[in-house]
Motif scaffolding. Structure first.
Motif, short mmCIF file in Angstrom:
data_model
loop_
_atom_site.label_atom_id
_atom_site.label_comp_id
_atom_site.label_asym_id
_atom_site.label_seq_id
_atom_site.Cartn_x
_atom_site.Cartn_y
_atom_site.Cartn_z
N GLY A 415 0.80 -1.22 0.00
CA GLY A 415 0.00 0.00 0.00
C GLY A 415 0.83 1.27 0.00
N ASP A 416 2.15 1.16 0.20
CA ASP A 416 3.01 2.35 0.20
C ASP A 416 3.02 3.03 -1.16
OD1 ASP A 416 3.77 2.26 2.83
OD2 ASP A 416 5.70 1.24 2.47
N LYS A 417 3.03 4.37 -1.13
CA LYS A 417 3.23 5.15 -2.35
C LYS A 417 4.73 5.26 -2.61
CE LYS A 417 -0.94 7.99 -1.84
NZ LYS A 417 -1.46 9.38 -1.72
N VAL A 418 5.14 4.98 -3.83
CA VAL A 418 6.56 5.00 -4.17
C VAL A 418 6.79 5.71 -5.49
CG1 VAL A 418 7.08 2.89 -2.89
CG2 VAL A 418 6.50 2.75 -5.32
N ALA A 419 8.02 6.13 -5.70
CA ALA A 419 8.42 6.73 -6.97
C ALA A 419 9.59 5.92 -7.53
CB ALA A 419 8.84 8.18 -6.78
N ILE A 420 9.61 5.78 -8.86
CA ILE A 420 10.68 5.05 -9.53
C ILE A 420 11.60 6.06 -10.20
CG2 ILE A 420 11.24 3.35 -11.31
CD1 ILE A 420 8.51 2.08 -10.80
#
Length: 486
Positions: A415-420
Motif C-alpha cells: 500500500g506504500d506510495k513510491v516513486a521510480i
C-alpha cells in the motif's frame, strides 16, 4: 615477569614492497622448515632476533585492519608504513597513514627499494610531511629506516628500531586474564571452524573455554605458525584455534567469559585549557585535488569553544566502504563534495550507523561543519523511509511485471506510495530542493504485493531482496532503477 613480545603489522601501497619486506625478515630470522604453514594457517609468524621474540601479523589491507578496530580490537602494538622511494607517497599510502594514525599505535616508516639507482630519500620524507606524517629531520619524531629487501640491506636496523620503540613503551607485566583477537577465520572441510588468533594477554591452553561475544569455543587444539600442535600459548603469540561451533568474525575480541560484541567507539573528550572539549572526527572526500585543498583551507580556519575538529582522512574520489569503516572506528562522519556515494556504500554506512553528507557548494559544507562545532546544527542522518534498487525483472505469463528489489534502507509495506527513479544521483538532487531540481521521477505508483522467496509478506525491511508488484504497473523498468518511498 618479562615483558611480552611486540605485535607488528605492515601497511602501505600494494606494490611498495610489503610482501618482499616480510619475506626478507622471515628468511633472515625464521628456520627454513617453518615456512610451509605460516600464512595459510595463522596469517602471522614470530621471529627470534637478539634472543627476543617479535610477532608479525600479515593483515590483508588497511580496511581489514580497521575492521578489527571497529569490533574493539587492537591488532598491532607497532605499525610499519612501507613507502617505496622510487614512487613516493601514493593515494593508497595516504589512506594507510590515516588508518595507522587513527589506531593510536606507534608508527615506523620503512623506505623500501633503496637499491634502485637515483632515488632521493629526502623527497619522500617531504611528501610524508605534506601528508601529516613527520619523520625525524622534518619536524617530527617518527623513525624512517631505509631498507632493501632485494639486497637484504638494513633489515636488522629495522628490527632494532622495532625493539627500541617497544622498549620505550611502559606496560604492566602483571599476570592478566586471557584475551585475544581473531585476525583470520575460515571453515575447513576437515577441521571445521578455524580461527587465527593473537593472544593479547594471559594464557590460552587446550581444554580452555573461551568466547567471541556469545559464541562459545571449547579449545580442542592449538596449531602454531610453524604448523605444529602445541598445548598452550602466552601473550603476543599467533595461533590457530580449533573448537568453535561457528566461524567467528574477523576482529572479534576473545575472552574467558561471554561478553557483548563492541560495534562502536565511545565519544572522545579531551582536556584543553582545563575544559573538556568534544572531538568531531571527519573524513572528507572531494572530486578534485584543487577543490579538496580549498575545503581543507576553510576547515582549518573553523574555531569553536565547544569542540575540536579532527580530520581522520581526506582524499580525492568517491566515498568508499573504507571511508565508512574509518569514520565508524572514531564515531566520526563522512563529508563528500561533488563525489558519488554508491548505493552499496550507503547500505554499508546504514549498517555501521555512520552519518554521510554530500554537498555541491563549498560554503554549505563549511557552514554546516561550523554549526556542528558550535552545537548549533545537529548533523543527523537523513531519515529514509524506504529505498531499494531493482536487481532483476520478471515478466509473468499473466502480464504482471515483478521487480526483484534489494531494500537497502528503511522499510516498505503493501500500500506504500513510491516513486521510480533512473538513478540515485538524480533522486538526491531532487530531494535537496524539489522546486529547483531539473530531475523528476520516471513513474509514481503503489506497492500492490510483496513476495519474499516463495511467500507473500506484508512488509519488506532493509537488508534483504523482495519481489514488488506495482499498481499501476510501470511497463519499462530496468535493473539499477531506484524505488523511493515518499
Amino acid at each position: 615477569m618479562q615483558k611480552r613480545p611486540p605485535v607488528v603489522t605492515i601497511m602501505g601501497h600494494v606494490d611498495h614492497g610489503k610482501t618482499s619486506l616480510l619475506d626478507a625478515i622471515r628468511h633472515t630470522n625464521v628456520a627454513q622448515k617453518e615456512f610451509g604453514g605460516i600464512t595459510q594457517h595463522v596469517g602471522a609468524y614470530q621471529i627470534t632476533y637478539k634472543d627476543r621474540l617479535i610477532t608479525f601479523v600479515d593483515t590483508p589491507g588497511h580496511e581489514a585492519f580497521t575492521q578489527m578496530r571497529v569490533r574493539g580490537g587492537r591488532v598491532a602494538d607497532i605499525i610499519i608504513l612501507v613507502v617505496a622511494v622510487n614512487e613516493g607517497v601514493k593515494p593508497q599510502t595516504v589512506e594507510a597513514i590515516s588508518h595507522a594514525k587513527a589506531s593510536g599505535a606507534p608508527i615506523i616508516v620503512a623506505l623500501t627499494k633503496i637499491d634502485i639507482p637515483g632515488i632521493i630519500l629526502e623527497k619522500v620524507k617531504k611528501e610524508l610531511a605534506v601528508n601529516g606524517l613527520l619523520v625525524e629531520g622534518f619536524g617530527g619524531d617518527i623513525v624512517a629506516v631505509p631498507v632493501s629487501a632485494k639486497e637484504n640491506k638494513n633489515i636488522n636496523e629495522l628490527l632494532d628500531t622495532i625493539l627500541l620503540v617497544w622498549d620505550m613503551r611502559v606496560e604492566s607485566v602483571e599476570k592478566k586474564e586471557f584475551s585475544g583477537l581473531v585476525i583470520e577465520s575460515l571453515l575447513d572441510k576437515k577441521k571445521g571452524p578455524v580461527a587465527s588468533v593473537i593472544v593479547q594477554s594471559g594464557t590460552l591452553a587446550v581444554g580452555d573455554t573461551i568466547f567471541a561475544g556469545n559464541l562459545e569455543c571449547k579449545v580442542k587444539a592449538l596449531i602454531g605458525f610453524n604448523n605444529e600442535q602445541i598445548k598452550s600459548v602466552e601473550a603476543s603469540t599467533p595461533v590457530a584455534v580449533l573448537g568453535f561451533k561457528e566461524v567467528p568474525l574477523v576482529g572479534s575480541v576473545l575472552a574467558s567469559t561471554s561478553h557483548e560484541v563492541q560495534d562502536d567507539i565511545k565519544e572522545e573528550i579531551i582536556e584543553v585549557d582545563g575544559k573538556g572539549k568534544k572531538i568531531l572526527n571527519i573524513v572528507i572526500k572531494a572530486d578534485a585535488q584543487g577543490t579538496l585543498e580549498a575545503i581543507l583551507a576553510g576547515v582549518v580556519k573553523l574555531k569553536s569553544e565547544q569542540a575540536i575538529l579532527n580530520i581522520l582522512h581526506s582524499g580525492v574520489g568517491d566515498i568508499t566502504q573504507g571511508d565508512i569503516l574509518l569514520a565508524s572506528t572514531a564515531g566520526g562522519i563522512v563529508m563528500g563534495f561533488n563525489v558519488r556515494y554508491p548505493s552499496e556504500t550507503e547500505f554499508f554506512a546504514k549498517g555501521r550507523k555512520v552519518i554521510v553528507r554530500t554537498y555541491h557548494i563549498i560554503y554549505e559544507l563549511l557552514d554546516e561543519l561550523e554549526g556542528a562545532l558550535e552545537g548549533v546544527v545537529e548533523l543527523e542522518e537523513e531519515k529514509i523511509k524506504g529505498r531499494a534498487q531493482i536487481v532483476a525483472i520478471f515478466n509473468l505469463p499473466s502480464g504482471d511485471i515483478i521487480c526483484g528489489c534489494n531494500v537497502y534502507a528503511g522499510r516498505f509495506k503493501v500500500g506504500d506510495k513510491v516513486a521510480i527513479w533512473d538513478s540515485e544521483e538524480n533522486l538526491k538532487d531532487f530531494l535537496k530542493d524539489p522546486k529547483k531540481s531539473e530531475f523528476n521521477p520516471l513513474f509514481e505508483t503503489k506497492i500492490k504485493r510483496i513476495k519474499q522467496e516463495h511467500d507473500f509478506v506484508d512488509a519488506a525491511p532493509a537488508g534483504k531482496n523482495y519481489g514488488f508488484l506495482f499498481d499501476p504497473q510501470y511497463l519499462t523498468p530496468s535493473v539499477n532503477f531506484i524505488i523511493h518511498k515518499h
